[in-house]
Each structure stands twice: as structure tokens, then as C-alpha cells.
Design an enzyme around this catalytic site. Structure first.
Site, short mmCIF file in Angstrom:
data_model
loop_
_atom_site.label_atom_id
_atom_site.label_comp_id
_atom_site.label_asym_id
_atom_site.label_seq_id
_atom_site.Cartn_x
_atom_site.Cartn_y
_atom_site.Cartn_z
N ASP A 153 -3.36 2.35 -4.96
CA ASP A 153 -2.23 2.40 -4.41
C ASP A 153 -1.51 0.91 -4.53
O ASP A 153 -2.15 -0.26 -4.67
CB ASP A 153 -2.27 2.66 -2.91
CG ASP A 153 -3.16 1.95 -2.23
OD1 ASP A 153 -4.28 1.59 -2.48
OD2 ASP A 153 -2.86 1.40 -0.89
N GLU B 164 2.42 -0.67 4.49
CA GLU B 164 2.14 0.46 3.86
C GLU B 164 3.54 1.32 3.77
O GLU B 164 4.49 1.03 4.49
CB GLU B 164 1.68 1.20 5.14
CG GLU B 164 0.07 0.79 5.36
CD GLU B 164 -1.00 1.54 4.52
OE1 GLU B 164 -0.63 2.25 3.67
OE2 GLU B 164 -2.27 1.21 4.63
N THR C 252 0.29 5.23 2.03
CA THR C 252 -0.38 5.58 3.00
C THR C 252 -1.51 6.68 2.62
O THR C 252 -2.44 6.91 2.98
CB THR C 252 0.49 6.13 4.09
OG1 THR C 252 1.46 7.16 3.49
CG2 THR C 252 1.15 5.35 5.01
N HIS D 288 0.92 -1.18 0.15
CA HIS D 288 0.03 0.07 0.12
C HIS D 288 0.88 1.11 -0.10
O HIS D 288 2.06 1.22 0.27
CB HIS D 288 -0.66 0.25 1.09
CG HIS D 288 -1.71 -1.03 1.67
ND1 HIS D 288 -3.19 -1.01 1.19
CD2 HIS D 288 -1.48 -2.44 2.09
CE1 HIS D 288 -3.63 -2.25 1.65
NE2 HIS D 288 -2.48 -3.14 2.27
#
Ligand SMILES: [Zn+2]
Length: 174
Positions: free
Chosen positions: A155, A103, A40, A38
Site C-alpha cells: 500500500d 489510511e 486500509t 496507507h
């Protein structure tokens, strides 16, 4: 590996523990075979870290990697962090059950998407190598959030260097 046989947590020397309450148990006997990448997507790293640890947000990830390379751990990998949401890839669904969520700090498309610094990617590669040594991760299930939730998520985006992972046999891109 069957979950429960391994009660160890992944602790690395450059890791900071910043616990999140947003997790639950994985389904019994569920092996960890997937990593989900991912970004953020928030203005600052501080905002992102705060949100991932806020009980009201109902979101988390196992790890966040700062642009300076520091790795934060929020949820022990044996638990089910809440990072993927509704998710589907080929015949698989509910990726939170069997994945580890990572993340990367980056403001994302809404707040000024930018290159992932090399030191951040180096930390990611080290973390992924370590996770491969512990769990039966499948390279074809090392995916981006946008792969498993394409209608909702973009993402980690087009600047994420998948090629670096492919070169080290850590991922196979679809
Ligand atoms: Zn995401």
C-alpha cells in the site's frame, strides 16, 4: 518543532473523532517530519474503522479518509500511532516514532483494488497541507507504506496519485 511545545490537536471541520486505544508516547523531543500513506486493505470502510479502533488489533493510524472524503481521526498527532510496523527508509527506522499515519479507505489488492475517488484525494491534500502548516514535514519523507516496508507491504499501490502531491510540492518521489 519540538514535541511538547505543541499540545494542540489538529481539528478540521470535516473531521470525525473516532478514538483508537492503540497508541503510545512518541520518544521525547522527537519532531514529526514524515507522513506515511496507507490503504486500509479491508472489504469495507466499516471493517477497517473497527479494526483500527479495536484494542486487540494493536494497530491504528492518526487518520482514515473515507472514499466519500470524510476524515476520521483516531489518534492525536502528538501521540505515536501504530501504523508502520517494522520500517526502514535510507538511514531512518521506526517511522512510527516521527510520522503521522494516514489510511485511505480502499479494499486493496486482496479485496478489489480500485481508483481513489477525487473527493478522497482532495481531502487528503487538504489534510496534508494543514499538517505541513503545523509540523516540519519533509517532502522527501512523505512516503507510502510500501516504501518503508517493501518486503511486507504494497500500500497505497500503483493507483495512488503521487503526481497530485508532487505538483503541490507536498511530496518528492524517490
Ligand atoms: Zn499500510
Amino acid at each position: 518543532m519540538i514535541l511538547g511545545e505543541d499540545s494542540s490537536n489538529v481539528i478540521l471541520f470535516f473531521m470525525i473523532y473516532m478514538p483508537s486505544p492503540n497508541y503510545n508516547d512518541r520518544p521525547a523531543g522527537m519532531a514529526i517530519t514524515s507522513l506515511i500513506i496507507h490503504y486500509t486493505g479491508m472489504k469495507s470502510a466499516e471493517d477497517a474503522l473497527q479494526r483500527l479502533c479495536d484494542p486487540h488489533s494493536q494497530v491504528s493510524a492518526h487518520y482514515t479518509i473515507h472514499e466519500e472524503g470524510t476524515v476520521y481521526q483516531h489518534v492525536e498527532t502528538r501521540y505515536r500511532a501504530w501504523h508502520a510496523g517494522l520500517s526502514k527508509w535510507k538511514d531512518l527506522e521506526n517511522f512510527n516514532d516521527f510520522s503521522i499515519g494516514i489510511e485511505l479507505v480502499n479494499p486493496g489488492y486482496e479485496h478489489g483494488y480500485r481508483d481513489f475517488p477525487n473527493v478522497q484525494i482532495e481531502s487528503l491534500l487538504k489534510l496534508i497541507r494543514d499538517l505541513y502548516s503545523i509540523y516540519p514535514i519533509r517532502p522527501d519523507l512523505v512516503l507510502g507504506h510500501s516504501d518503508i516496508a517493501p518486503d511486507r507491504k504494497r500500500d497505497p499501490g500503483h493507483l495512488f496519485p503521487w503526481q497530485r502531491l508532487i505538483q503541490e510540492n507536498l511530496a518528492i518521489r524517490p
